[in-house]
Design a protein around this motif. Structure first.
Motif, PDB file in Angstrom:
ATOM      1  N   ALA A 101       0.819  -1.216   0.000  1.00 32.51           N
ATOM      2  CA  ALA A 101       0.000   0.000   0.000  1.00 32.51           C
ATOM      3  C   ALA A 101       0.852   1.265   0.000  1.00 32.51           C
ATOM      4  CB  ALA A 101      -0.922   0.000   1.221  1.00 32.51           C
ATOM      5  N   SER A 102       2.117   1.136  -0.382  1.00 33.27           N
ATOM      6  CA  SER A 102       3.063   2.247  -0.216  1.00 33.27           C
ATOM      7  C   SER A 102       3.192   3.157  -1.438  1.00 33.27           C
ATOM      8  CB  SER A 102       4.452   1.685   0.123  1.00 33.27           C
ATOM      9  OG  SER A 102       4.950   0.911  -0.958  1.00 33.27           O
ATOM     10  N   LYS A 103       2.413   2.900  -2.499  1.00 36.65           N
ATOM     11  CA  LYS A 103       2.603   3.653  -3.737  1.00 36.65           C
ATOM     12  C   LYS A 103       2.455   5.155  -3.539  1.00 36.65           C
ATOM     13  CE  LYS A 103       1.249   1.869  -7.595  1.00 36.65           C
ATOM     14  NZ  LYS A 103       0.426   1.369  -8.734  1.00 36.65           N
ATOM     15  N   SER A 104       1.432   5.571  -2.811  1.00 33.71           N
ATOM     16  CA  SER A 104       1.224   7.014  -2.622  1.00 33.71           C
ATOM     17  C   SER A 104       2.348   7.631  -1.801  1.00 33.71           C
ATOM     18  CB  SER A 104      -0.125   7.271  -1.950  1.00 33.71           C
ATOM     19  OG  SER A 104      -0.169   6.669  -0.662  1.00 33.71           O
ATOM     20  N   ALA A 105       2.872   6.869  -0.846  1.00 38.87           N
ATOM     21  CA  ALA A 105       3.954   7.379  -0.002  1.00 38.87           C
ATOM     22  C   ALA A 105       5.253   7.508  -0.796  1.00 38.87           C
ATOM     23  CB  ALA A 105       4.157   6.474   1.207  1.00 38.87           C
ATOM     24  N   THR A 106       5.580   6.504  -1.589  1.00 32.89           N
ATOM     25  CA  THR A 106       6.815   6.569  -2.383  1.00 32.89           C
ATOM     26  C   THR A 106       6.715   7.683  -3.424  1.00 32.89           C
ATOM     27  OG1 THR A 106       5.936   4.826  -3.834  1.00 32.89           O
ATOM     28  CG2 THR A 106       7.409   4.143  -2.087  1.00 32.89           C
ATOM     29  N   LYS A 107       5.518   7.895  -3.950  1.00 27.02           N
ATOM     30  CA  LYS A 107       5.312   8.973  -4.915  1.00 27.02           C
ATOM     31  C   LYS A 107       5.507  10.333  -4.252  1.00 27.02           C
ATOM     32  CE  LYS A 107       1.962  10.753  -8.286  1.00 27.02           C
ATOM     33  NZ  LYS A 107       0.588  10.579  -8.843  1.00 27.02           N
ATOM     34  N   ALA A 108       5.066  10.454  -3.009  1.00 25.39           N
ATOM     35  CA  ALA A 108       5.140  11.728  -2.297  1.00 25.39           C
ATOM     36  C   ALA A 108       6.576  12.149  -2.021  1.00 25.39           C
ATOM     37  CB  ALA A 108       4.367  11.638  -0.992  1.00 25.39           C
ATOM     38  N   ILE A 109       7.477  11.193  -1.822  1.00 28.01           N
ATOM     39  CA  ILE A 109       8.873  11.551  -1.499  1.00 28.01           C
ATOM     40  C   ILE A 109       9.797  11.398  -2.702  1.00 28.01           C
ATOM     41  CG2 ILE A 109       8.638  10.949   0.937  1.00 28.01           C
ATOM     42  CD1 ILE A 109      10.041   8.324   0.376  1.00 28.01           C
ATOM     43  N   ARG A 110       9.246  11.056  -3.857  1.00 28.90           N
ATOM     44  CA  ARG A 110      10.070  10.898  -5.060  1.00 28.90           C
ATOM     45  C   ARG A 110      10.731  12.223  -5.418  1.00 28.90           C
ATOM     46  NH1 ARG A 110       6.584   8.285  -9.299  1.00 28.90           N
ATOM     47  NH2 ARG A 110       6.723   6.573  -7.785  1.00 28.90           N
ATOM     48  N   GLY A 111      12.012  12.174  -5.697  1.00 30.23           N
ATOM     49  CA  GLY A 111      12.737  13.384  -6.055  1.00 30.23           C
ATOM     50  C   GLY A 111      13.337  14.117  -4.873  1.00 30.23           C
ATOM     51  N   SER A 112      12.979  13.677  -3.653  1.00 31.03           N
ATOM     52  CA  SER A 112      13.560  14.301  -2.459  1.00 31.03           C
ATOM     53  C   SER A 112      14.739  13.453  -1.985  1.00 31.03           C
ATOM     54  CB  SER A 112      12.510  14.402  -1.346  1.00 31.03           C
ATOM     55  OG  SER A 112      12.212  13.116  -0.823  1.00 31.03           O
ATOM     56  N   ASP A 113      15.398  13.917  -0.919  1.00 24.34           N
ATOM     57  CA  ASP A 113      16.514  13.147  -0.374  1.00 24.34           C
ATOM     58  C   ASP A 113      16.052  12.204   0.734  1.00 24.34           C
ATOM     59  OD1 ASP A 113      15.900  15.017   1.510  1.00 24.34           O
ATOM     60  OD2 ASP A 113      17.929  15.804   1.754  1.00 24.34           O
ATOM     61  N   SER A 114      14.736  12.032   0.850  1.00 26.85           N
ATOM     62  CA  SER A 114      14.173  11.116   1.846  1.00 26.85           C
ATOM     63  C   SER A 114      13.911   9.757   1.219  1.00 26.85           C
ATOM     64  CB  SER A 114      12.857  11.674   2.409  1.00 26.85           C
ATOM     65  OG  SER A 114      13.052  12.928   3.015  1.00 26.85           O
ATOM     66  N   SER A 115      13.893   8.721   2.049  1.00 28.13           N
ATOM     67  CA  SER A 115      13.574   7.383   1.563  1.00 28.13           C
ATOM     68  C   SER A 115      12.973   6.583   2.703  1.00 28.13           C
ATOM     69  CB  SER A 115      14.829   6.668   1.037  1.00 28.13           C
ATOM     70  OG  SER A 115      15.726   6.392   2.093  1.00 28.13           O
ATOM     71  N   MET A 116      12.195   5.566   2.345  1.00 32.37           N
ATOM     72  CA  MET A 116      11.613   4.707   3.362  1.00 32.37           C
ATOM     73  C   MET A 116      12.543   3.568   3.729  1.00 32.37           C
ATOM     74  SD  MET A 116       7.535   4.510   2.577  1.00 32.37           S
ATOM     75  CE  MET A 116       7.597   4.128   0.834  1.00 32.37           C
ATOM     76  N   TRP A 117      13.415   3.185   2.791  1.00 29.44           N
ATOM     77  CA  TRP A 117      14.314   2.059   3.040  1.00 29.44           C
ATOM     78  C   TRP A 117      15.499   2.194   2.087  1.00 29.44           C
ATOM     79  CZ3 TRP A 117      12.322  -3.711   3.307  1.00 29.44           C
ATOM     80  CH2 TRP A 117      13.334  -4.523   3.835  1.00 29.44           C
ATOM     81  N   SER A 118      16.662   2.483   2.607  1.00 32.49           N
ATOM     82  CA  SER A 118      17.823   2.709   1.752  1.00 32.49           C
ATOM     83  C   SER A 118      18.550   1.399   1.454  1.00 32.49           C
ATOM     84  CB  SER A 118      18.798   3.686   2.418  1.00 32.49           C
ATOM     85  OG  SER A 118      19.457   3.071   3.514  1.00 32.49           O
ATOM     86  N   LYS A 119      19.355   1.449   0.411  1.00 34.59           N
ATOM     87  CA  LYS A 119      20.163   0.289   0.030  1.00 34.59           C
ATOM     88  C   LYS A 119      21.146  -0.081   1.143  1.00 34.59           C
ATOM     89  CE  LYS A 119      21.533   0.638  -4.138  1.00 34.59           C
ATOM     90  NZ  LYS A 119      22.310   1.038  -5.341  1.00 34.59           N
ATOM     91  N   ASP A 120      21.708   0.930   1.790  1.00 30.42           N
ATOM     92  CA  ASP A 120      22.652   0.685   2.881  1.00 30.42           C
ATOM     93  C   ASP A 120      21.965  -0.013   4.057  1.00 30.42           C
ATOM     94  OD1 ASP A 120      24.724   1.823   1.486  1.00 30.42           O
ATOM     95  OD2 ASP A 120      24.555   3.787   2.450  1.00 30.42           O
ATOM     96  N   GLU A 121      20.721   0.367   4.330  1.00 30.85           N
ATOM     97  CA  GLU A 121      19.986  -0.263   5.422  1.00 30.85           C
ATOM     98  C   GLU A 121      19.700  -1.729   5.109  1.00 30.85           C
ATOM     99  OE1 GLU A 121      17.505   3.508   7.299  1.00 30.85           O
ATOM    100  OE2 GLU A 121      16.781   2.538   5.477  1.00 30.85           O
ATOM    101  N   LEU A 122      19.384  -2.021   3.854  1.00 33.41           N
ATOM    102  CA  LEU A 122      19.174  -3.411   3.460  1.00 33.41           C
ATOM    103  C   LEU A 122      20.475  -4.197   3.587  1.00 33.41           C
ATOM    104  CD1 LEU A 122      17.380  -5.655   2.348  1.00 33.41           C
ATOM    105  CD2 LEU A 122      17.871  -4.815   0.027  1.00 33.41           C
ATOM    106  N   HIS A 123      21.574  -3.572   3.205  1.00 34.18           N
ATOM    107  CA  HIS A 123      22.881  -4.221   3.316  1.00 34.18           C
ATOM    108  C   HIS A 123      23.192  -4.543   4.782  1.00 34.18           C
ATOM    109  CE1 HIS A 123      27.305  -4.486   3.530  1.00 34.18           C
ATOM    110  NE2 HIS A 123      27.230  -4.944   2.293  1.00 34.18           N
TER     111      HIS A 123
END
Length: 387
Positions: A286-308
């Motif tokens: 259900a995260s599509k609207s949330a990811t769209k809202a922060i697209r283009g900003s320097d914010s993220s819900m889950w970074s590659k480094d965090e997954l690593h």
């Protein structure tokens, strides 16, 4: 003794006037003087009135004041001025009053205070946010028999508070491996960083009731939040959403150390965390609207480094519990399912090739092989879980 009600009202009205008129009549506000008047508790030996009672009295009056304040901007600015951790004077007392105030707000279902507390936790230094949530955990998970129900009820009062609370709790209780624990010991930060069964169930219950609570800080972002978040990026703060930390709970829970819980509790731990995983998957879907809202900003819900970091921690856990193969495979399968949806929904920005390289260090289950070698970005239906 503590300041009387009339004097407190006068202080608050003066501060309120300052924030309402500072653009018209700019004047400096004497924050140290306010600290001295509010938090300079004096103990009267003849009456044996403790500072704890004085803190509670002040918290009660502030709770009432914030409830009656009609303007969100003014309310939060006053809240932040009083409870900022940026001033050294009376910091410990200020923090204790804050903990009592938020605890009262949880019990009284006071949305005004909980909304202020949510933004305060999101923008203050992480250590202070952790102190507040651990105080709440002590109040509602240890001292009150039905306290867990009161925490769960916050979802209907302030979803943003629940979102930030979950973020703080899941990031603090990060289910440390032995190696990570030793590293924390070097920094004098070692503690039992596995949540209690009750705390795990509280987070699971809130997220199962409304999986979108994890996006509340994004989907309910307003002018006040944007302004304050933009101004307070000079120190480490909590993540925007709890997704990466909740994922860690779901994935690592089957490997809970048997030194912390008995065999029966391990089963409960696994079952509750499975429900939490289902709620997380629904949240990701259900995260599509949330990811769209922060697209283009320097914010993220889950970074590659965090997954690593999560994969590295999981590998260490699997190495530590080689005699618990069934639970290790369960944890690996959970990583596969959660990562699959997170990648498909663009919650974490990583290619199939990068993910495959990332998990190569892990023992492979059939499900993890399918996910790591599948064409997740192109061929799978969006949000469809394999397994």
């Amino acid at each position: 003794m503590r300041i009387c009600s009339s004097s407190l009202s006068e202080i608050l009205l003066n501060v309120e006037s300052y924030f309402k008129n500072k653009d018209v009549h700019p004047v400096n506000i004497d924050a140290p003087s306010i600290d001295s008047k509010l938090f300079n508790f004096e103990i009267d030996p003849s009456r044996k009135v403790s500072s704890i009672i004085q803190e509670l009295e002040l918290a009660l009056e502030l709770c009432s004041y914030f409830s009656d304040q009609n303007y969100d901007y003014t309310r939060y600015r006053i809240f932040d001025l009083i409870f900022t951790m940026g001033r050294d004077n009376y910091r410990e007392c200020r923090r204790e009053v804050l903990c009592k105030l938020v605890s009262l707000a949880v019990s009284l279902k006071n949305s005004a205070v909980l909304e202020c507390a949510a933004l305060w936790m999101k923008t203050t230094q992480v250590e202070h946010a952790n102190y507040l949530v651990n105080s709440l955990i002590e109040d509602f998970c240890m001292l009150k028999s039905d306290g867990d129900e009161e925490l769960k009820a916050c979802l209907d009062v302030s979803p943003r508070f629940c979102c930030v609370f979950i973020t703080a709790v899941t990031s603090y209780y990060s289910m440390l491996t032995k190696a990570e624990l030793k590293e924390k010991e070097k920094e004098n930060l070692a503690t039992n960083r596995w949540p209690s069964l009750k705390l795990l169930e509280i987070v699971q219950s809130i997220m199962s009731k409304d999986p979108t609570v994890c996006h509340a800080t994004i989907t309910s972002m307003d002018k006040l939040w944007r302004t304050v978040l933009k101004a307070k990026r000079h120190h480490p703060i909590l993540s925007l959403t709890p997704h990466t930390h909740v994922a860690g709970w779901c994935i690592k829970s089957p490997l809970v150390p048997t030194t912390l819980v008995d065999k029966t509790s391990v089963t409960d731990y696994v079952n509750i965390s499975e429900k939490l995983q289902n709620a997380l998957l629904l949240s990701l879907q259900a995260s599509k609207s949330a990811t769209k809202a922060i697209r283009g900003s320097d914010s993220s819900m889950w970074s590659k480094d965090e997954l690593h970091s999560l994969v590295k921690s999981l590998k260490n856990l699997c190495d530590e519990v080689k005699d618990r193969e069934v639970y290790s495979r369960m944890a690996l399968d959970r990583l596969a399912q959660i990562s699959q949806i997170a990648i498909q929904m663009r919650v974490v920005s990583i290619t199939n090739e990068q993910f495959r390289s990332l998990v190569d260090c892990l023992p492979m289950t059939d499900l993890l092989k399918v996910v790591s070698r599948g064409k997740l970005d192109d061929d799978s239906e969006e949000g469809e879980v394999i397994g």
